[in-house]
Write a protein that holds these residues in place. Structure first.
Motif, PDB file in Angstrom:
ATOM      1  N   LEU A 157     -11.868  -2.188   5.770  1.00 23.07           N
ATOM      2  CA  LEU A 157     -11.430  -1.203   4.921  1.00 23.07           C
ATOM      3  C   LEU A 157     -10.213  -1.914   4.727  1.00 23.07           C
ATOM      4  CD1 LEU A 157     -11.619   2.386   6.598  1.00 23.07           C
ATOM      5  CD2 LEU A 157     -12.878   1.360   4.648  1.00 23.07           C
ATOM      6  N   ARG A 158      -9.732  -1.808   3.110  1.00 21.04           N
ATOM      7  CA  ARG A 158      -8.447  -2.520   2.761  1.00 21.04           C
ATOM      8  C   ARG A 158      -7.896  -1.414   1.817  1.00 21.04           C
ATOM      9  NH1 ARG A 158      -8.894  -8.477   0.241  1.00 21.04           N
ATOM     10  NH2 ARG A 158      -6.698  -7.544  -0.305  1.00 21.04           N
ATOM     11  N   GLY A 159      -6.708  -1.525   1.688  1.00 23.92           N
ATOM     12  CA  GLY A 159      -5.970  -0.556   0.937  1.00 23.92           C
ATOM     13  C   GLY A 159      -4.574  -0.586   0.777  1.00 23.92           C
ATOM     14  N   ARG A 160      -4.087   0.047  -0.351  1.00 21.83           N
ATOM     15  CA  ARG A 160      -2.624   0.140  -0.685  1.00 21.83           C
ATOM     16  C   ARG A 160      -2.261   1.440  -0.630  1.00 21.83           C
ATOM     17  NH1 ARG A 160      -1.265  -3.943  -5.520  1.00 21.83           N
ATOM     18  NH2 ARG A 160       0.722  -3.212  -5.005  1.00 21.83           N
ATOM     19  N   PHE A 161      -0.816   1.702  -0.578  1.00 29.22           N
ATOM     20  CA  PHE A 161      -0.258   3.004  -0.464  1.00 29.22           C
ATOM     21  C   PHE A 161       1.057   2.815  -1.191  1.00 29.22           C
ATOM     22  CE2 PHE A 161       1.995   1.185   2.884  1.00 29.22           C
ATOM     23  CZ  PHE A 161       2.958   2.144   3.096  1.00 29.22           C
ATOM     24  N   TRP A 162       1.735   4.125  -1.567  1.00 30.21           N
ATOM     25  CA  TRP A 162       2.915   4.061  -2.024  1.00 30.21           C
ATOM     26  C   TRP A 162       3.443   5.521  -1.730  1.00 30.21           C
ATOM     27  CZ3 TRP A 162      -1.407   3.308  -4.904  1.00 30.21           C
ATOM     28  CH2 TRP A 162      -1.984   4.366  -5.594  1.00 30.21           C
ATOM     29  N   ILE A 163       4.784   5.618  -1.680  1.00 30.52           N
ATOM     30  CA  ILE A 163       5.401   6.704  -1.259  1.00 30.52           C
ATOM     31  C   ILE A 163       5.863   7.292  -2.713  1.00 30.52           C
ATOM     32  CG2 ILE A 163       7.389   7.740  -0.203  1.00 30.52           C
ATOM     33  CD1 ILE A 163       7.307   5.363   1.896  1.00 30.52           C
ATOM     34  N   GLU A 164       5.477   8.601  -2.958  1.00 30.06           N
ATOM     35  CA  GLU A 164       5.806   9.316  -4.088  1.00 30.06           C
ATOM     36  C   GLU A 164       7.014  10.527  -4.000  1.00 30.06           C
ATOM     37  OE1 GLU A 164       2.722  10.874  -6.319  1.00 30.06           O
ATOM     38  OE2 GLU A 164       2.071   8.917  -6.787  1.00 30.06           O
ATOM     39  N   SER A 165       7.894  10.609  -5.098  1.00 23.51           N
ATOM     40  CA  SER A 165       8.926  11.663  -4.912  1.00 23.51           C
ATOM     41  C   SER A 165       8.177  12.676  -5.860  1.00 23.51           C
ATOM     42  CB  SER A 165       9.810  11.004  -5.516  1.00 23.51           C
ATOM     43  OG  SER A 165      10.056  10.968  -6.952  1.00 23.51           O
ATOM     44  N   PRO A 166       8.558  13.942  -6.243  1.00 25.03           N
ATOM     45  CA  PRO A 166       8.008  14.847  -7.290  1.00 25.03           C
ATOM     46  C   PRO A 166       8.159  14.143  -8.657  1.00 25.03           C
ATOM     47  CG  PRO A 166       9.660  15.996  -5.589  1.00 25.03           C
ATOM     48  CD  PRO A 166       9.867  14.362  -5.459  1.00 25.03           C
ATOM     49  N   GLN A 167       9.058  13.142  -8.814  1.00 27.39           N
ATOM     50  CA  GLN A 167       9.122  12.630 -10.259  1.00 27.39           C
ATOM     51  C   GLN A 167       8.170  11.450 -10.414  1.00 27.39           C
ATOM     52  OE1 GLN A 167      11.806  12.726  -7.873  1.00 27.39           O
ATOM     53  NE2 GLN A 167      12.946  14.513  -8.764  1.00 27.39           N
ATOM     54  N   GLY A 168       7.623  11.099  -9.230  1.00 24.36           N
ATOM     55  CA  GLY A 168       6.745   9.865  -9.565  1.00 24.36           C
ATOM     56  C   GLY A 168       6.766   8.978  -8.326  1.00 24.36           C
ATOM     57  N   THR A 169       6.372   7.699  -8.300  1.00 25.29           N
ATOM     58  CA  THR A 169       6.508   6.597  -7.457  1.00 25.29           C
ATOM     59  C   THR A 169       7.862   6.087  -7.106  1.00 25.29           C
ATOM     60  OG1 THR A 169       4.424   5.549  -8.295  1.00 25.29           O
ATOM     61  CG2 THR A 169       5.785   4.123  -6.898  1.00 25.29           C
ATOM     62  N   PHE A 170       8.103   6.186  -5.705  1.00 27.97           N
ATOM     63  CA  PHE A 170       9.571   5.952  -5.138  1.00 27.97           C
ATOM     64  C   PHE A 170       9.449   4.742  -4.677  1.00 27.97           C
ATOM     65  CE2 PHE A 170      12.322   6.317  -1.376  1.00 27.97           C
ATOM     66  CZ  PHE A 170      13.467   6.329  -2.124  1.00 27.97           C
ATOM     67  N   LEU A 171       8.366   4.363  -3.555  1.00 24.37           N
ATOM     68  CA  LEU A 171       8.608   2.867  -3.444  1.00 24.37           C
ATOM     69  C   LEU A 171       7.089   2.591  -2.981  1.00 24.37           C
ATOM     70  CD1 LEU A 171      10.578   3.327   0.058  1.00 24.37           C
ATOM     71  CD2 LEU A 171      11.015   1.693  -1.819  1.00 24.37           C
ATOM     72  N   GLY A 172       6.793   1.330  -3.137  1.00 20.53           N
ATOM     73  CA  GLY A 172       5.415   0.597  -2.964  1.00 20.53           C
ATOM     74  C   GLY A 172       5.612  -0.768  -2.757  1.00 20.53           C
ATOM     75  N   GLN A 173       4.632  -1.616  -2.605  1.00 26.05           N
ATOM     76  CA  GLN A 173       4.744  -2.992  -2.205  1.00 26.05           C
ATOM     77  C   GLN A 173       5.652  -3.639  -3.052  1.00 26.05           C
ATOM     78  OE1 GLN A 173       0.990  -4.772  -1.523  1.00 26.05           O
ATOM     79  NE2 GLN A 173       1.773  -6.825  -1.782  1.00 26.05           N
ATOM     80  N   GLY A 174       5.543  -3.630  -4.364  1.00 25.51           N
ATOM     81  CA  GLY A 174       6.373  -4.373  -5.224  1.00 25.51           C
ATOM     82  C   GLY A 174       7.823  -3.820  -5.479  1.00 25.51           C
ATOM     83  N   ARG A 175       8.115  -2.670  -5.298  1.00 27.46           N
ATOM     84  CA  ARG A 175       9.335  -2.220  -5.382  1.00 27.46           C
ATOM     85  C   ARG A 175       9.988  -2.526  -4.097  1.00 27.46           C
ATOM     86  NH1 ARG A 175      10.005   3.347  -8.297  1.00 27.46           N
ATOM     87  NH2 ARG A 175       8.378   2.893 -10.066  1.00 27.46           N
ATOM     88  N   VAL A 176       9.502  -2.472  -2.656  1.00 26.24           N
ATOM     89  CA  VAL A 176      10.291  -3.052  -1.748  1.00 26.24           C
ATOM     90  C   VAL A 176      10.248  -4.453  -1.513  1.00 26.24           C
ATOM     91  CG1 VAL A 176       9.585  -3.512   0.762  1.00 26.24           C
ATOM     92  CG2 VAL A 176       9.093  -1.279  -0.118  1.00 26.24           C
ATOM     93  N   ALA A 177       9.450  -5.248  -2.349  1.00 26.47           N
ATOM     94  CA  ALA A 177       9.802  -7.012  -2.572  1.00 26.47           C
ATOM     95  C   ALA A 177      10.710  -6.832  -3.214  1.00 26.47           C
ATOM     96  CB  ALA A 177       8.400  -7.449  -3.151  1.00 26.47           C
ATOM     97  N   LEU A 178      10.860  -6.199  -4.610  1.00 23.63           N
ATOM     98  CA  LEU A 178      12.356  -6.350  -5.177  1.00 23.63           C
ATOM     99  C   LEU A 178      13.646  -5.947  -4.376  1.00 23.63           C
ATOM    100  CD1 LEU A 178      13.565  -6.704  -8.084  1.00 23.63           C
ATOM    101  CD2 LEU A 178      13.278  -4.174  -8.467  1.00 23.63           C
ATOM    102  N   LEU A 179      13.585  -5.086  -3.410  1.00 24.10           N
ATOM    103  CA  LEU A 179      14.776  -4.731  -2.546  1.00 24.10           C
ATOM    104  C   LEU A 179      15.097  -5.962  -1.764  1.00 24.10           C
ATOM    105  CD1 LEU A 179      13.827  -0.831  -1.818  1.00 24.10           C
ATOM    106  CD2 LEU A 179      15.707  -1.880  -3.400  1.00 24.10           C
ATOM    107  N   GLU A 180      13.893  -6.480  -0.925  1.00 29.76           N
ATOM    108  CA  GLU A 180      14.182  -7.342  -0.361  1.00 29.76           C
ATOM    109  C   GLU A 180      14.706  -8.510  -0.935  1.00 29.76           C
ATOM    110  OE1 GLU A 180      10.715  -6.417   3.157  1.00 29.76           O
ATOM    111  OE2 GLU A 180      10.102  -7.540   1.257  1.00 29.76           O
ATOM    112  N   ARG A 181      14.345  -9.092  -1.878  1.00 34.22           N
ATOM    113  CA  ARG A 181      14.855  -9.922  -2.953  1.00 34.22           C
ATOM    114  C   ARG A 181      16.184  -9.769  -3.122  1.00 34.22           C
ATOM    115  NH1 ARG A 181      11.122 -14.020  -4.330  1.00 34.22           N
ATOM    116  NH2 ARG A 181       9.412 -13.754  -2.655  1.00 34.22           N
TER     117      ARG A 181
END
Length: 116
Positions: free
Chosen positions: A10-34
Motif C-alpha cells: 500500500l502507498r498513500g498520501r494524507f493531509w491535515i484539514e481544517s474546517p476551511q480546507g487543507t491545512f498541512l500536507g507534504q508540500g506545505r511542510v516542505a515549504l515550512l522546512e525551507r
C-alpha cells in the motif's frame, strides 16, 4: 506460469484539514522546512521551484487556519525582510512527521496481509 511475486504494498498520501480546507500536507511542510532553512519565503519558494505568489498564498492560508501563526515575516526594505517559523510552526512540522510515521507504519502493517 506466473513469475511475478504475489506481494502488494500500500502507498498513500494524507493531509491535515481544517474546517476551511487543507491545512498541512507534504508540500506545505516542505515549504515550512525551507523557510526555516533559508529565512525567507521567496528563497524557500525558489528552492522548491514554486512561485513566490503560491508560497505566500500557502503561508497565508496556514497562518489563517491556525490559532496562532506558523510563519512570522518582516517586509523587505533597506535592512531586508525575512521569515521564520514560530513555535507553532515548529510544532506543526513535528505533528505532520509524527502522523506520517504512524501512517507509514499502518500502510506497512496492512500490506503484510494484502493478497489476492
Amino acid at each position: 506460469m506466473n513469475t511475478v511475486p504475489n506481494t502488494y504494498h500500500l502507498r498513500g498520501r494524507f493531509w491535515i484539514e481544517s474546517p476551511q480546507g487543507t491545512f498541512l500536507g507534504q508540500g506545505r511542510v516542505a515549504l515550512l522546512e525551507r523557510i526555516r532553512e533559508h529565512g525567507s519565503i521567496s528563497a524557500a519558494a525558489r528552492s522548491i521551484e514554486m512561485s513566490y505568489r503560491q508560497a505566500w498564498a500557502l503561508v497565508n492560508s496556514m497562518n489563517t487556519y491556525s490559532h496562532t501563526p506558523l510563519v512570522s515575516s518582516a517586509t523587505g526594505g533597506k535592512g531586508g525582510g525575512g521569515a521564520s517559523l514560530t513555535e507553532t510552526g515548529e510544532k506543526a512540522i513535528a505533528l505532520y512527521h509524527a502522523v506520517r510515521a504512524d501512517f507509514d507504519a499502518f500502510l506497512a502493517k496492512r500490506s503484510e496481509s494484502l493478497t489476492l
